[in-house]
Design an enzyme around this catalytic site. Structure first.
Site, PDB file in Angstrom:
ATOM      1  N   LEU A  66     -18.995  23.289 -49.722  1.00 34.73           N
ATOM      2  CA  LEU A  66     -18.236  23.543 -50.945  1.00 34.73           C
ATOM      3  C   LEU A  66     -19.017  24.537 -51.794  1.00 34.73           C
ATOM      4  O   LEU A  66     -20.247  24.586 -51.725  1.00 34.73           O
ATOM      5  CB  LEU A  66     -18.043  22.253 -51.756  1.00 34.73           C
ATOM      6  CG  LEU A  66     -17.212  21.124 -51.145  1.00 34.73           C
ATOM      7  CD1 LEU A  66     -17.198  19.934 -52.101  1.00 34.73           C
ATOM      8  CD2 LEU A  66     -15.797  21.578 -50.836  1.00 34.73           C
ATOM      9  N   ASP A  67     -18.309  25.302 -52.614  1.00 26.25           N
ATOM     10  CA  ASP A  67     -18.988  26.163 -53.579  1.00 26.25           C
ATOM     11  C   ASP A  67     -19.897  25.316 -54.463  1.00 26.25           C
ATOM     12  O   ASP A  67     -19.600  24.147 -54.747  1.00 26.25           O
ATOM     13  CB  ASP A  67     -17.972  26.873 -54.488  1.00 26.25           C
ATOM     14  CG  ASP A  67     -17.157  27.929 -53.757  1.00 26.25           C
ATOM     15  OD1 ASP A  67     -17.529  28.292 -52.627  1.00 26.25           O
ATOM     16  OD2 ASP A  67     -16.142  28.364 -54.333  1.00 26.25           O
ATOM     17  N   MET A  68     -20.964  25.928 -54.949  1.00 22.49           N
ATOM     18  CA  MET A  68     -21.897  25.233 -55.830  1.00 22.49           C
ATOM     19  C   MET A  68     -21.174  24.632 -57.041  1.00 22.49           C
ATOM     20  O   MET A  68     -21.462  23.516 -57.472  1.00 22.49           O
ATOM     21  CB  MET A  68     -22.975  26.209 -56.295  1.00 22.49           C
ATOM     22  CG  MET A  68     -24.009  25.619 -57.232  1.00 22.49           C
ATOM     23  SD  MET A  68     -25.263  26.864 -57.642  1.00 22.49           S
ATOM     24  CE  MET A  68     -26.292  25.953 -58.788  1.00 22.49           C
TER      25      MET A  68
ATOM     26  N   THR B 189     -18.110  23.642 -57.286  1.00 20.57           N
ATOM     27  CA  THR B 189     -17.066  22.676 -56.916  1.00 20.57           C
ATOM     28  C   THR B 189     -17.688  21.325 -56.613  1.00 20.57           C
ATOM     29  O   THR B 189     -18.731  21.239 -55.973  1.00 20.57           O
ATOM     30  CB  THR B 189     -16.296  23.175 -55.681  1.00 20.57           C
ATOM     31  OG1 THR B 189     -15.786  24.483 -55.935  1.00 20.57           O
ATOM     32  CG2 THR B 189     -15.148  22.253 -55.330  1.00 20.57           C
TER      33      THR B 189
ATOM     34  N   ARG C 134      -9.935  29.631 -55.754  1.00 24.38           N
ATOM     35  CA  ARG C 134     -10.184  30.299 -57.030  1.00 24.38           C
ATOM     36  C   ARG C 134      -9.455  31.647 -57.096  1.00 24.38           C
ATOM     37  O   ARG C 134      -8.823  31.987 -58.112  1.00 24.38           O
ATOM     38  CB  ARG C 134     -11.690  30.477 -57.230  1.00 24.38           C
ATOM     39  CG  ARG C 134     -12.425  29.150 -57.235  1.00 24.38           C
ATOM     40  CD  ARG C 134     -13.912  29.270 -56.974  1.00 24.38           C
ATOM     41  NE  ARG C 134     -14.648  29.652 -58.159  1.00 24.38           N
ATOM     42  CZ  ARG C 134     -15.971  29.600 -58.258  1.00 24.38           C
ATOM     43  NH1 ARG C 134     -16.697  29.168 -57.231  1.00 24.38           N
ATOM     44  NH2 ARG C 134     -16.580  29.960 -59.364  1.00 24.38           N
TER      45      ARG C 134
END
Length: 212
Positions: A53-55, A57, A157
């Protein structure tokens, strides 16, 4: 250091609930070595990364505990055999419906502005389904369910930005108003569903978003 939030543990795999602001894997530099995988390895020395996951998120992250399970789960993600659902709060009011809407827009790296991504006809096919969970008129916002059919970097996003409804708190893609309206990116990985590689049983894990 915050404790790991364990959702599920068995001899083959782990499901963890990642907080926002924590990397999934180490980044470049001494200040980016604390991450979910490093914390997991201290408790489970056999933990292996399957997806990220993105940092910014939060939410559910699946890890394997042996190479065969890692390969099987990686193949399941690649062949879209893992169902994923996210929740997000976005700018503006979107129409409510019992039907899912589809964003179908190819994504490519925005090289001069890395790590940002952008929509481009030359990019990789990218699809996101969305549906309104709850309108939030007092906040000029909508709480959405999101189901990415592909797994591109920053897909949710950029796709939401492309239809004029960026995720609140997005420091990468949001303007000053979008960033000011939330203390973090309001995006959470809320559900994972897949067949367990060891015995084929259907597994479903859920995590409520830490925002409303």
């Amino acid at each position: 250091m915050t404790d790991l939030h364990l959702i599920h543990e068995d001899p083959h795999l782990l499901v963890l609930d990642k907080p926002a602001g924590l990397l999934c894997v180490p980044g470049r530099g001494e200040d980016k070595q604390d991450c979910l995988s490093a914390r997991a390895l201290r408790r489970w020395p056999d933990a292996l990364v399957v997806h990220r996951l993105d940092m910014a998120t939060s939410g559910l992250v699946l890890m394997a505990r042996d190479p065969a399970t890692q390969r099987a789960l990686g193949d399941a993600f690649a062949s879209r055999q893992v169902s994923k659902r996210y929740e997000a709060i976005v700018d503006g009011l979107l129409p409510t419906s019992d039907d899912w809407s589809l964003i179908d827009a190819p994504l490519i790296a925005d090289w001069p502005r890395r790590p940002l991504q952008k929509i481009d006809a030359a990019g990789k096919p990218s699809q996101t389904r969305w549906r309104v969970k709850e309108p939030l008129p007092e906040r000029r916002a909508s709480h959405l369910w999101l189901e990415p059919l592909t797994g591109r970097s920053h897909q949710l996003r950029v796709h939401l930005l492309s239809i004029g409804h960026p995720i609140l708190g997005d420091a990468l893609y949001g303007n000053e108003d979008i960033q000011r309206r939330a203390p973090r990116l309001l995006l959470h990985a809320t559900m994972l569903e897949f067949e367990h590689p060891a015995d084929g049983r259907l597994c479903r894990f859920e995590s409520a978003p830490p925002f409303a």
